[in-house]
Design a protein around this motif. Structure first.
Motif, mmCIF file in Angstrom:
data_model
loop_
_atom_site.group_PDB
_atom_site.id
_atom_site.type_symbol
_atom_site.label_atom_id
_atom_site.label_comp_id
_atom_site.label_asym_id
_atom_site.label_seq_id
_atom_site.Cartn_x
_atom_site.Cartn_y
_atom_site.Cartn_z
ATOM 1 N N SER A 194 6.937 -1.331 9.789
ATOM 2 C CA SER A 194 7.808 -2.369 9.235
ATOM 3 C C SER A 194 9.133 -1.824 8.728
ATOM 4 N N GLY A 195 9.296 -0.504 8.733
ATOM 5 C CA GLY A 195 10.517 0.093 8.202
ATOM 6 C C GLY A 195 10.662 -0.100 6.708
ATOM 7 N N THR A 196 9.548 -0.156 6.004
ATOM 8 C CA THR A 196 9.537 -0.413 4.574
ATOM 9 C C THR A 196 9.318 0.880 3.796
ATOM 10 N N THR A 197 10.026 1.030 2.695
ATOM 11 C CA THR A 197 9.789 2.135 1.766
ATOM 12 C C THR A 197 9.464 1.554 0.397
ATOM 13 N N ALA A 198 8.651 2.282 -0.348
ATOM 14 C CA ALA A 198 8.248 1.800 -1.669
ATOM 15 C C ALA A 198 8.103 2.978 -2.613
ATOM 16 N N ALA A 199 8.394 2.727 -3.877
ATOM 17 C CA ALA A 199 8.201 3.736 -4.921
ATOM 18 C C ALA A 199 7.647 3.042 -6.157
ATOM 19 N N VAL A 200 6.577 3.627 -6.701
ATOM 20 C CA VAL A 200 5.960 3.119 -7.925
ATOM 21 C C VAL A 200 5.859 4.283 -8.901
ATOM 22 N N LEU A 201 6.570 4.189 -10.011
ATOM 23 C CA LEU A 201 6.621 5.257 -11.007
ATOM 24 C C LEU A 201 6.028 4.738 -12.309
ATOM 25 N N CYS A 202 5.112 5.495 -12.896
ATOM 26 C CA CYS A 202 4.374 5.013 -14.061
ATOM 27 C C CYS A 202 4.279 6.110 -15.114
ATOM 28 N N ASN A 203 4.475 5.778 -16.374
ATOM 29 C CA ASN A 203 4.370 6.773 -17.439
ATOM 30 C C ASN A 203 3.065 6.656 -18.219
ATOM 31 N N HIS A 204 2.014 6.185 -17.536
ATOM 32 C CA HIS A 204 0.636 6.265 -17.999
ATOM 33 C C HIS A 204 -0.148 7.074 -16.964
ATOM 34 N N SER A 205 -1.312 7.559 -17.351
ATOM 35 C CA SER A 205 -2.109 8.383 -16.439
ATOM 36 C C SER A 205 -2.627 7.599 -15.248
ATOM 37 N N ARG A 206 -2.726 6.284 -15.383
ATOM 38 C CA ARG A 206 -3.139 5.422 -14.277
ATOM 39 C C ARG A 206 -2.187 4.232 -14.202
ATOM 40 N N GLY A 207 -2.114 3.632 -13.030
ATOM 41 C CA GLY A 207 -1.307 2.428 -12.889
ATOM 42 C C GLY A 207 -0.597 2.295 -11.557
ATOM 43 N N ALA A 208 -0.086 3.409 -11.032
ATOM 44 C CA ALA A 208 0.701 3.342 -9.803
ATOM 45 C C ALA A 208 -0.138 2.909 -8.602
ATOM 46 N N TYR A 209 -1.376 3.364 -8.517
ATOM 47 C CA TYR A 209 -2.216 3.078 -7.352
ATOM 48 C C TYR A 209 -2.447 1.586 -7.184
ATOM 49 N N ARG A 210 -2.760 0.899 -8.279
ATOM 50 C CA ARG A 210 -3.050 -0.534 -8.195
ATOM 51 C C ARG A 210 -1.816 -1.328 -7.758
ATOM 52 N N ILE A 211 -0.648 -0.934 -8.237
ATOM 53 C CA ILE A 211 0.575 -1.610 -7.812
ATOM 54 C C ILE A 211 0.821 -1.353 -6.329
ATOM 55 N N MET A 212 0.574 -0.118 -5.887
ATOM 56 C CA MET A 212 0.765 0.205 -4.466
ATOM 57 C C MET A 212 -0.187 -0.603 -3.599
ATOM 58 N N GLN A 213 -1.402 -0.808 -4.054
ATOM 59 C CA GLN A 213 -2.353 -1.649 -3.316
ATOM 60 C C GLN A 213 -1.831 -3.078 -3.181
ATOM 61 N N ALA A 214 -1.234 -3.588 -4.248
ATOM 62 C CA ALA A 214 -0.685 -4.947 -4.206
ATOM 63 C C ALA A 214 0.452 -5.041 -3.196
ATOM 64 N N ILE A 215 1.275 -4.007 -3.127
ATOM 65 C CA ILE A 215 2.369 -3.971 -2.148
ATOM 66 C C ILE A 215 1.818 -3.928 -0.732
ATOM 67 N N GLU A 216 0.838 -3.070 -0.500
ATOM 68 C CA GLU A 216 0.286 -2.922 0.850
ATOM 69 C C GLU A 216 -0.456 -4.165 1.309
ATOM 70 N N LYS A 217 -1.047 -4.886 0.384
ATOM 71 C CA LYS A 217 -1.708 -6.146 0.742
ATOM 72 C C LYS A 217 -0.698 -7.112 1.349
ATOM 73 N N CYS A 218 0.493 -7.161 0.789
ATOM 74 C CA CYS A 218 1.547 -8.022 1.321
ATOM 75 C C CYS A 218 2.022 -7.528 2.694
ATOM 76 N N LEU A 219 2.256 -6.228 2.801
ATOM 77 C CA LEU A 219 2.740 -5.678 4.070
ATOM 78 C C LEU A 219 1.718 -5.894 5.177
ATOM 79 N N ASP A 220 0.440 -5.697 4.865
ATOM 80 C CA ASP A 220 -0.608 -5.870 5.876
ATOM 81 C C ASP A 220 -0.720 -7.325 6.309
ATOM 82 N N SER A 221 -0.571 -8.252 5.373
ATOM 83 C CA SER A 221 -0.653 -9.666 5.728
ATOM 84 C C SER A 221 0.481 -10.077 6.641
ATOM 85 N N GLN A 222 1.661 -9.481 6.430
ATOM 86 C CA GLN A 222 2.793 -9.771 7.308
ATOM 87 C C GLN A 222 2.584 -9.224 8.713
ATOM 88 N N MET A 223 1.959 -8.055 8.803
ATOM 89 C CA MET A 223 1.706 -7.445 10.109
ATOM 90 C C MET A 223 0.659 -8.231 10.888
#
Length: 345
Positions: A314-343
């Motif tokens: 899709s030519g998409t780039t994404a960056a998720v930066l988090c200042n807690h020990s956890r958090g970035a992965y779940r946001i990335m999953q939410a992004i990929e769910k959208c990208l996959d649905s579009q594909m």
């Protein structure tokens, strides 16, 4: 449609999980979604902003790999160069003389790690007996692993290894003629226009930088200043902004940093890690149905979680930066769910 889905999914996930950090998604050259959540400084209630700097932990290994590949293109090094020949065998008495640059880049060297993720799970525990405030240069890490025996023979398997990237950084310093962090800032960050990124000491952070936080179940917190090395280096620990991280992908994929041939080599799946995951040079590669799904980098330290990726379909780039020990992965999953649905449409 994609933009609306992304904004909704990211916002919903951020609110549900108490995400603290920034998110930026671009499709081609156009922003598709962005957001900033939580506090860069909890005590002062200073909010995170899109341009806030965050630590990216092991996400910095890609910078190290690019630096090494630049030296290869300059003829100062080769991927099959014997590492111990360039450094000093006396400093690594039990290391195999057959270890190559390629082995270090692909986590297949077999050398011992100072933080072995196969046997250790608490990075902060390393600093109980070692003053983390003294770890300011790459050479400061050597006493933690340089005299230990090999774990396995080079090239026999994948074993994620921070110490291997310390050695790569020492090669950059020796052959590049300057401290590793200066090399990356001058030859990678500056070349991509990453004006807000750098390697900063925790006891001298510049403005507009997020503190890293360890948050307990009862909501109380401490900063991560005693849980990670005081300054990052070749195995991780740079500070970047979300816009700067996407500039890094743009510079890499646009051959601003390396030739087309070397860029392709860096992005080649050199070694299989597990299931869909492969590793190139400093970058994870996910395959689905035999095709490249994404190139991605991740980083986790106490008080830091980081994900960034490029999705070639899709030519998409994404960056998720988090200042807690956890958090970035779940946001990335939410992004990929959208990208996959579009594909799938």
């Amino acid at each position: 449609m994609l933009q609306e889905q992304l904004v909704t999914n990211i916002q919903s996930e951020a609110e549900a999980t108490g995400f603290s950090g920034t998110v930026l998604v671009k499709k081609g050259n156009r922003a598709a979604a962005s957001g900033a959540y939580g506090y860069a400084d909890k005590a002062e209630q200073r909010p995170n902003r899109l341009g806030t700097r965050f630590g990216n932990a092991s996400g910095s290994k890609l910078f190290t790999a690019i630096a090494v590949c630049q030296l290869v293109e300059q003829g100062k090094l080769a991927h099959d160069s014997k590492v111990i020949d360039i450094l000093d065998q006396a400093d690594f008495p039990q290391f195999s003389p057959d270890i190559t640059v390629h082995h270090l880049l692909t986590h297949s060297s077999g050398i011992p790690d100072y933080f072995d993720e196969e046997t250790m799970d608490d990075f902060a525990a390393l600093w109980i007996t070692r003053p983390m405030y003294q770890l300011r240069q790459l050479k400061d890490f050597l006493p933690m692993f340089q005299e230990l025996p090999m774990k396995f023979s080079p090239s026999t398997r994948f074993h994620y290894n921070n110490a291997g990237y310390i050695l790569l950084g020492l090669l950059v310093e020796k052959l590049g003629g300057m401290p590793f962090t200066d090399y990356v800032e001058q030859h990678i960050f500056a070349a991509c226009g990453m004006a807000d990124s750098g390697y900063f000491s925790l006891d001298a952070l510049p403005g507009n930088t997020a503190q890293g936080y360890l948050v307990k179940e009862d909501g109380t917190w401490t900063t991560n200043i005693y849980s990670i090395p005081v300054k990052g280096g070749a195995d991780g620990g740079a500070f970047v902004t979300a816009p700067d991280m996407l500039l890094l992908w743009e510079g890499l994929l646009g051959q601003k940093l390396l030739s087309p041939e070397m860029t392709n080599l860096l992005l080649t799946p050199h070694i299989h890690e597990d299931k869909e995951e492969y590793y190139g040079y400093g970058v994870w590669i996910t395959k689905r149905s035999g095709e490249i799904y994404k190139y991605h980098v991740t980083g986790y330290d106490p008080g830091v979680s980081f994900h960034s990726a490029y999705y070639p379909a899709s030519g998409t780039t994404a960056a998720v930066l988090c200042n807690h020990s956890r958090g970035a992965y779940r946001i990335m999953q939410a992004i990929e769910k959208c990208l996959d649905s579009q594909m799938d449409m």
